[in-house]
Write a protein that holds these residues in place. Sequence first.
Motif, PDB file in Angstrom:
ATOM      1  N   HIS A  43       0.658  -1.513   0.095  1.00 30.20           N
ATOM      2  CA  HIS A  43       0.057  -0.094  -0.069  1.00 30.20           C
ATOM      3  C   HIS A  43       0.896   1.037   0.210  1.00 30.20           C
ATOM      4  O   HIS A  43       1.093   1.800   0.998  1.00 30.20           O
ATOM      5  CB  HIS A  43      -0.890   0.010   1.271  1.00 30.20           C
ATOM      6  N   VAL A  44       1.427   1.464  -0.986  1.00 31.92           N
ATOM      7  CA  VAL A  44       2.646   2.493  -1.300  1.00 31.92           C
ATOM      8  C   VAL A  44       2.010   3.712  -2.260  1.00 31.92           C
ATOM      9  O   VAL A  44       1.128   3.170  -3.263  1.00 31.92           O
ATOM     10  CB  VAL A  44       3.932   1.807  -1.741  1.00 31.92           C
ATOM     11  N   TYR A  45       2.678   4.692  -2.303  1.00 36.28           N
ATOM     12  CA  TYR A  45       2.403   6.064  -2.983  1.00 36.28           C
ATOM     13  C   TYR A  45       3.684   6.203  -3.910  1.00 36.28           C
ATOM     14  O   TYR A  45       4.995   6.080  -3.401  1.00 36.28           O
ATOM     15  CB  TYR A  45       2.048   7.032  -2.429  1.00 36.28           C
ATOM     16  N   SER A  46       3.755   6.503  -4.980  1.00 28.13           N
ATOM     17  CA  SER A  46       4.771   7.016  -6.023  1.00 28.13           C
ATOM     18  C   SER A  46       5.244   8.254  -5.486  1.00 28.13           C
ATOM     19  O   SER A  46       4.556   9.363  -5.458  1.00 28.13           O
ATOM     20  CB  SER A  46       4.408   7.239  -7.427  1.00 28.13           C
ATOM     21  N   LEU A  47       6.617   8.321  -5.384  1.00 25.85           N
ATOM     22  CA  LEU A  47       7.203   9.389  -4.785  1.00 25.85           C
ATOM     23  C   LEU A  47       7.086  10.727  -5.880  1.00 25.85           C
ATOM     24  O   LEU A  47       6.951  12.001  -5.384  1.00 25.85           O
ATOM     25  CB  LEU A  47       8.523   9.188  -4.439  1.00 25.85           C
ATOM     26  N   GLU A  48       7.242  10.420  -7.022  1.00 30.51           N
ATOM     27  CA  GLU A  48       7.065  11.254  -8.038  1.00 30.51           C
ATOM     28  C   GLU A  48       5.673  11.997  -8.119  1.00 30.51           C
ATOM     29  O   GLU A  48       5.582  12.921  -8.159  1.00 30.51           O
ATOM     30  CB  GLU A  48       7.278  10.541  -9.323  1.00 30.51           C
ATOM     31  N   ARG A 151       3.431   3.409   7.031  1.00 30.13           N
ATOM     32  CA  ARG A 151       4.120   2.179   7.505  1.00 30.13           C
ATOM     33  C   ARG A 151       3.251   1.055   7.324  1.00 30.13           C
ATOM     34  O   ARG A 151       3.201  -0.047   8.012  1.00 30.13           O
ATOM     35  CB  ARG A 151       4.743   2.384   8.935  1.00 30.13           C
ATOM     36  N   THR A 152       2.236   1.285   6.813  1.00 29.87           N
ATOM     37  CA  THR A 152       1.007   0.176   6.311  1.00 29.87           C
ATOM     38  C   THR A 152       1.638  -0.955   5.937  1.00 29.87           C
ATOM     39  O   THR A 152       1.474  -2.156   6.245  1.00 29.87           O
ATOM     40  CB  THR A 152      -0.099   0.911   5.510  1.00 29.87           C
ATOM     41  N   SER A 153       2.328  -0.751   4.562  1.00 30.08           N
ATOM     42  CA  SER A 153       3.032  -2.127   3.937  1.00 30.08           C
ATOM     43  C   SER A 153       3.937  -2.766   4.906  1.00 30.08           C
ATOM     44  O   SER A 153       3.922  -3.906   4.985  1.00 30.08           O
ATOM     45  CB  SER A 153       3.927  -1.397   2.778  1.00 30.08           C
ATOM     46  N   GLN A 154       4.641  -2.251   5.824  1.00 33.52           N
ATOM     47  CA  GLN A 154       5.713  -2.950   6.810  1.00 33.52           C
ATOM     48  C   GLN A 154       4.881  -3.610   7.826  1.00 33.52           C
ATOM     49  O   GLN A 154       5.173  -4.771   7.999  1.00 33.52           O
ATOM     50  CB  GLN A 154       6.519  -1.793   7.257  1.00 33.52           C
ATOM     51  N   TYR A 155       3.794  -3.068   8.313  1.00 32.89           N
ATOM     52  CA  TYR A 155       3.192  -3.592   9.349  1.00 32.89           C
ATOM     53  C   TYR A 155       2.276  -5.049   8.633  1.00 32.89           C
ATOM     54  O   TYR A 155       2.254  -5.900   9.358  1.00 32.89           O
ATOM     55  CB  TYR A 155       2.083  -2.836   9.910  1.00 32.89           C
ATOM     56  N   ARG A 156       1.825  -4.771   7.498  1.00 35.10           N
ATOM     57  CA  ARG A 156       0.960  -5.789   6.880  1.00 35.10           C
ATOM     58  C   ARG A 156       2.049  -7.015   6.580  1.00 35.10           C
ATOM     59  O   ARG A 156       1.563  -8.039   6.656  1.00 35.10           O
ATOM     60  CB  ARG A 156       0.348  -5.378   5.520  1.00 35.10           C
ATOM     61  N   PHE A 157       3.215  -6.650   6.213  1.00 40.81           N
ATOM     62  CA  PHE A 157       4.031  -7.581   5.806  1.00 40.81           C
ATOM     63  C   PHE A 157       4.562  -8.558   7.211  1.00 40.81           C
ATOM     64  O   PHE A 157       4.623  -9.721   7.163  1.00 40.81           O
ATOM     65  CB  PHE A 157       5.366  -6.987   5.116  1.00 40.81           C
ATOM     66  N   SER A 166      -1.688  -9.644  17.099  1.00 37.31           N
ATOM     67  CA  SER A 166      -3.074  -8.869  17.002  1.00 37.31           C
ATOM     68  C   SER A 166      -2.810  -7.456  16.650  1.00 37.31           C
ATOM     69  O   SER A 166      -3.608  -6.821  15.926  1.00 37.31           O
ATOM     70  CB  SER A 166      -4.060  -9.380  17.633  1.00 37.31           C
ATOM     71  N   GLU A 167      -1.675  -6.879  17.325  1.00 33.60           N
ATOM     72  CA  GLU A 167      -1.708  -5.422  17.205  1.00 33.60           C
ATOM     73  C   GLU A 167      -0.247  -5.130  16.589  1.00 33.60           C
ATOM     74  O   GLU A 167       0.600  -5.554  16.988  1.00 33.60           O
ATOM     75  CB  GLU A 167      -1.726  -4.878  18.633  1.00 33.60           C
ATOM     76  N   ALA A 168      -0.402  -4.071  15.690  1.00 31.28           N
ATOM     77  CA  ALA A 168       0.699  -3.847  15.241  1.00 31.28           C
ATOM     78  C   ALA A 168       1.904  -3.202  16.085  1.00 31.28           C
ATOM     79  O   ALA A 168       3.099  -2.932  15.761  1.00 31.28           O
ATOM     80  CB  ALA A 168       0.507  -2.697  14.011  1.00 31.28           C
ATOM     81  N   ALA A 169       1.372  -2.561  17.245  1.00 34.16           N
ATOM     82  CA  ALA A 169       2.250  -1.779  18.018  1.00 34.16           C
ATOM     83  C   ALA A 169       3.321  -2.867  18.695  1.00 34.16           C
ATOM     84  O   ALA A 169       4.399  -2.241  19.127  1.00 34.16           O
ATOM     85  CB  ALA A 169       1.352  -1.094  19.017  1.00 34.16           C
ATOM     86  N   THR A 170       2.828  -3.934  18.867  1.00 34.08           N
ATOM     87  CA  THR A 170       3.608  -5.189  19.457  1.00 34.08           C
ATOM     88  C   THR A 170       4.661  -5.697  18.471  1.00 34.08           C
ATOM     89  O   THR A 170       5.424  -6.679  18.939  1.00 34.08           O
ATOM     90  CB  THR A 170       2.900  -6.190  20.266  1.00 34.08           C
TER      91      THR A 170
END
Length: 235
Positions: A43-48, A151-157, A166-170
């Motif tokens: 879930h990423v966006y183009s920097l351009e 950081r959505t993509s990192q957490y999902r991976f 169950s929680e991204a914070a952990t």
Amino acid sequence: MLGDLLLAAVCFALVFAIFFWRPMGQPDPTRHPAVGKPGDFLHVYSLEELLKPSGIVESTAPQVIAPVTLDKLQGHVTVVVFWGPWIPTSEEAVSRLAGMLPVTTRKDFRFVAVACPPPPDRTLPEDFLVWTHTTWQGLHVPTLCYVDLERTSQYRFLLLAQPEVSEAATLPPLPIPTIVLLDRNGLIRAVWTGWLPGYDRQVSQMVDRLLGPSVSETSQSPADSGTSVPSPESR
């Protein structure tokens, strides 16, 4: 005495090989916990696209910009590289991989470099997106750069690899760089964490196997194959 010195030298070389180069200590990238699962973490966006015409970089993605997700990668063999300008080894990973992979020569291949924000406690020399844009220009990679803004993509991976959490914070932070190989169906086929000598060759070899020969290599014209086609008049 000479024998003892030779034995010591051999032992030192063995220890150096295992703990520095680690040819036998490298984890099998095909045995990562996320392998075999759909790569729907993107879930990423183009920097351009985050750049305004004036050259100013947006700090958040405007609503009109659509994120790049797994749906846009279907039918392509894809290498995703999580990197950051705050980690020099990740810059090396992006540069070396882009130099070895068919970034511009295969239309059925995608190279997705995902710039990751640093930890919250990291002091930045300037705005993260401006820093990323400057660094990316210096790498001279012939593809777009993408940004994992929230950081959505990192957490999902990370959740793919640790579904019991169950929680991204952990979750522990994602090692940077992390390299993920997806097949044409969007399934994760291999994962490399960190950057060690030889990773670029491993990734390149696995990409070549998944891609197979290009259409131009498999479909030769009669003239190229050395066989002549009889004309209608000669039949």
